[in-house]
Design a protein around this motif. Structure first.
Motif, short mmCIF file in Angstrom:
data_model
loop_
_atom_site.label_atom_id
_atom_site.label_comp_id
_atom_site.label_asym_id
_atom_site.label_seq_id
_atom_site.Cartn_x
_atom_site.Cartn_y
_atom_site.Cartn_z
N TRP A 162 -8.84 24.65 73.81
CA TRP A 162 -9.24 25.26 72.54
C TRP A 162 -10.25 24.34 71.86
O TRP A 162 -10.18 23.12 71.98
N SER A 163 -11.16 24.97 71.07
CA SER A 163 -12.11 24.14 70.34
C SER A 163 -11.38 23.50 69.15
O SER A 163 -10.30 23.94 68.73
N ARG A 164 -12.00 22.46 68.62
CA ARG A 164 -11.43 21.77 67.48
C ARG A 164 -11.27 22.72 66.28
O ARG A 164 -10.27 22.67 65.55
N GLY A 165 -12.25 23.60 66.10
CA GLY A 165 -12.18 24.56 64.99
C GLY A 165 -11.00 25.51 65.14
O GLY A 165 -10.29 25.80 64.17
N ALA A 190 -13.35 17.63 58.88
CA ALA A 190 -14.08 16.53 59.52
C ALA A 190 -14.42 16.93 60.95
O ALA A 190 -13.59 17.47 61.67
N SER A 191 -15.63 16.70 61.32
CA SER A 191 -16.16 16.97 62.66
C SER A 191 -16.11 18.45 63.08
O SER A 191 -16.13 18.76 64.26
N LEU A 192 -16.06 19.36 62.10
CA LEU A 192 -16.25 20.78 62.41
C LEU A 192 -17.71 21.14 62.10
O LEU A 192 -18.29 20.63 61.15
N ASP A 193 -18.27 22.05 62.89
CA ASP A 193 -19.62 22.53 62.57
C ASP A 193 -19.57 23.26 61.24
O ASP A 193 -18.57 23.91 60.92
N PRO A 194 -20.67 23.21 60.45
CA PRO A 194 -20.63 23.83 59.11
C PRO A 194 -20.12 25.27 59.07
O PRO A 194 -19.29 25.58 58.20
N PRO A 195 -20.52 26.17 59.97
CA PRO A 195 -19.99 27.55 59.84
C PRO A 195 -18.48 27.62 60.07
O PRO A 195 -17.78 28.40 59.42
N LEU A 200 -12.86 27.86 57.77
CA LEU A 200 -11.57 27.23 57.48
C LEU A 200 -11.34 27.19 55.96
O LEU A 200 -10.23 27.47 55.48
N LEU A 201 -12.39 26.88 55.21
CA LEU A 201 -12.22 26.83 53.75
C LEU A 201 -11.95 28.22 53.18
O LEU A 201 -11.19 28.36 52.22
N LEU A 202 -12.54 29.25 53.80
CA LEU A 202 -12.24 30.62 53.37
C LEU A 202 -10.78 30.97 53.67
O LEU A 202 -10.08 31.56 52.84
N ASP A 203 -10.30 30.60 54.88
CA ASP A 203 -8.88 30.80 55.23
C ASP A 203 -8.02 30.15 54.15
O ASP A 203 -7.03 30.71 53.69
N LEU A 204 -8.41 28.92 53.78
CA LEU A 204 -7.62 28.16 52.82
C LEU A 204 -7.57 28.88 51.48
O LEU A 204 -6.50 29.04 50.89
#
Ligand SMILES: Nc1ncnc2c1ncn2[C@@H]1O[C@H](COP(=O)(O)OP(=O)(O)O)[C@@H](O)[C@H]1O
Ligand SMILES: [Mg+2]
Length: 267
Positions: A162-165, A190-195, A200-204
């Motif tokens: 799985w990818s880190r994202g 940290a270390s996720l590509d901007p999109p 992730l921030l939208l999920d949050l």
């Protein structure tokens, strides 16, 4: 809901200056508070203290009040019952939170079995009539909710596939699944590509709105804090040097260190 008062943390024999020095912080339900500061300022140490995982360091002074109950006085057994249910954390390194030799499916099932009594389905899942479908179906719904397609196939894969994202978004959804009143995220982007970080921030934000969790979002990235936090505390060498409404701090920082942070932010 969470009130940290005068928390001072250092090795057992003491340490001058301490690693956390008279730290105070408050969090309310439905609120995202950003804890920002450079590497080594004590952010992860504070997160571990909130879960009472500070060893080998010691809490020398202060209180950690969760709904009025001081966690500093609790036994190991009492803390174990609170972790996951009352306070959950997504650690800095998502791969370290998972076991490399077991499939994601088996680890998700183990998590769901452990917390079965406490699991809450997202309102959006309930609206889709996905309730009452058993743990397996609920795990699939959780994965679909974070954009992981063909969850059945994904169950048979190992963390390195799985990818880190994907791991980071899944761990966030898992941590929020039992709707713990307090959720701590240590450098989730940290270390996720901007999109991917944006998603992730939208999920949050969706999770916070749906479940009214209080979130402590640890980051060294002011742009991330600006995007999702209502208030911000700035940690510098173990001390909170500035805290307040995010807008005020970002537009009009008063402490030298915060000014330098704002000046160097990449936005
Ligand atoms: N067990 C420990 N013993 C001694 N020093 C520690 C221990 N754990 C962390 N530290 C020190 O505490 C400081 C804060 O570390 P940390 O909380 O990881 O910072 P951050 O997460 O802000 O990068 C660092 O200087 C680190 O070396
Ligand atoms: Mg850290």
């Amino acid at each position: 809901m969470l009130e940290v008062e005068g928390l001072t943390v250092a090795p057992p024999a003491g340490h001058d200056p301490p690693i956390l020095n008279d730290v105070s912080l408050a969090l309310a339900p439905g609120q995202v508070v950003g804890l920002v500061g450079e590497s080594g300022s004590g952010k992860s140490t504070l997160a571990r203290c909130l879960l009472r995982l500070e060893a080998p360091l010691c809490i020398h002074a202060g209180r950690i009040l969760l709904n009025g109950r001081d966690l500093v006085g609790l036994s190991r057994g009492e803390m174990r019952r609170l972790r996951g249910r009352q306070i959950a954390m997504v650690q800095q390194d998502p791969a370290a939170a998972l076991d490399p030799i077991f499939t994601l499916g088996s680890q998700l099932r183990e998590f769901a079995d452990t917390h079965a009594r406490d699991l809450v389905d997202a309102p959006s899942e309930r609206a889709n009539g996905r309730n009452g479908q058993g743990l397996e179906g609920r795990i699939d719904a959780l994965l679909a909710g974070v954009g992981i397609d063909r969850p059945g196939r994904r169950h048979r894969q190992f963390p390195h596939q799985w990818s880190r994202g994907m791991l980071q978004r899944t761990l966030l959804a898992m941590a929020a699944w039992p709707a713990p009143p307090l959720l701590i995220l240590d450098e989730p982007t940290a270390s996720l590509d901007p999109p991917i970080a944006d998603r992730l921030l939208l999920d949050l934000q969706q999770t916070v709105t749906e479940r009214r969790l209080a979130v402590l979002l640890i980051t060294h990235d002011l742009a991330v804090a600006a995007q999702v936090c209502q208030s911000i505390a700035v940690l510098y060498r173990g001390r909170i040097v500035e805290s307040g409404a995010a807008r005020t701090i970002l537009s009009n920082p008063s402490h030298d260190y915060t000014r330098a942070l704002v000046a160097s932010a990449d936005w």
